[in-house]
Design an enzyme around this catalytic site. Structure first.
Site: not given
Ligand code: GAR
Length: 209
Positions: A16, A95, A97-98, A112, A114, A184
């Site tokens: 988190g 983690m 996948i929807l 999201n 990445h 980043a």
């Protein structure tokens, strides 16, 4: 009159640190057009839940295994989002996948982060440390992070923001992961959450007038 803000749910699975960056951005005022109302974890042991609780944010654990199917899992997510009146979903180290059934319901309402420069090192199987392992194995000299809208294609939705990060001699996946987060992810994600929240409240105000 109180300024309207977008109601944000953050989906997490692990440490988190990106959730923490969002909480800190809310405190510092970088994130001001939206506020985090709910944190949902698909793992009961996620440290992100402790971070949310410390910030006084409501948490929910929704585990696919306990519910038995992807459909039941997503129905439980939808119920929680509806009850909380959520406008924007931020995937911050989530983690799981929807399905398109879920993502199409929230078109342009899910973002999201990445840990690579999409379209490199992304899609099914590329998550967390695996992304950095793959970047180092390939031998690229520059990597970075991407914030994008979420659609039915894993890591395939429209790009909102990207930032490049240099790879250095002697990098391990763990060292590189930390640098990509610091340089980043923790900057881009709150900025993108603010940008999209602002767009949502502007659109809502337009619809109401
Ligand atoms: C972050 O690096 C995030 O970009 C990545 O997992 C890490 C979670 O860290 N997400 C993905 O790989 C999703 N495809 P955090 O729990 O400390 O934010």
């Amino acid at each position: 009159m109180l300024k309207q803000t977008a109601r944000i749910a953050v989906f997490v699975s692990g440490g988190g640190t990106n959730l923490q960056a969002l909480i800190d951005a809310q405190t510092s005022g970088i994130l001001k057009s939206g506020h985090i109302c709910l944190v949902i974890s698909n793992r009961s042991d996620a440290y992100a839940l402790t971070r949310a609780a410390s910030a006084g944010i409501e948490t929910k654990v929704i585990e696919k295994k306990a519910l038995g199917s992807q459909e039941a899992f997503e129905d439980a997510l939808i119920d929680a989002l509806e009850i909380a009146g959520i406008d924007l979903i931020v995937l911050a180290g989530f983690m799981s996948i929807l399905s398109s059934r879920f993502t199409s319901r929230y078109e342009n309402r899910i973002i999201n982060v990445h840990p690579s420069l999409i379209p490199s090192f992304c899609g099914k199987g590329f998550y967390g440390l695996k992304v950095h392992e793959a970047a180092l194995a390939y031998g690229v000299k520059v990597t970075g992070a991407t914030v994008h809208f979420v659609n039915e294609v894993p890591d395939g939705g429209r790009i909102i923001a990207q930032k490049a990060v240099e790879i250095q001699d002697g990098d391990t996946p763990e060292i590189l992961q930390r640098r990509v987060m610091e340089q980043a992810e923790w900057i881009l994600l709150p900025q993108a959450a603010e940008q999209v929240s602002k767009e949502i409240i502007t659109m809502k105000a337009g619809n109401e007038s």
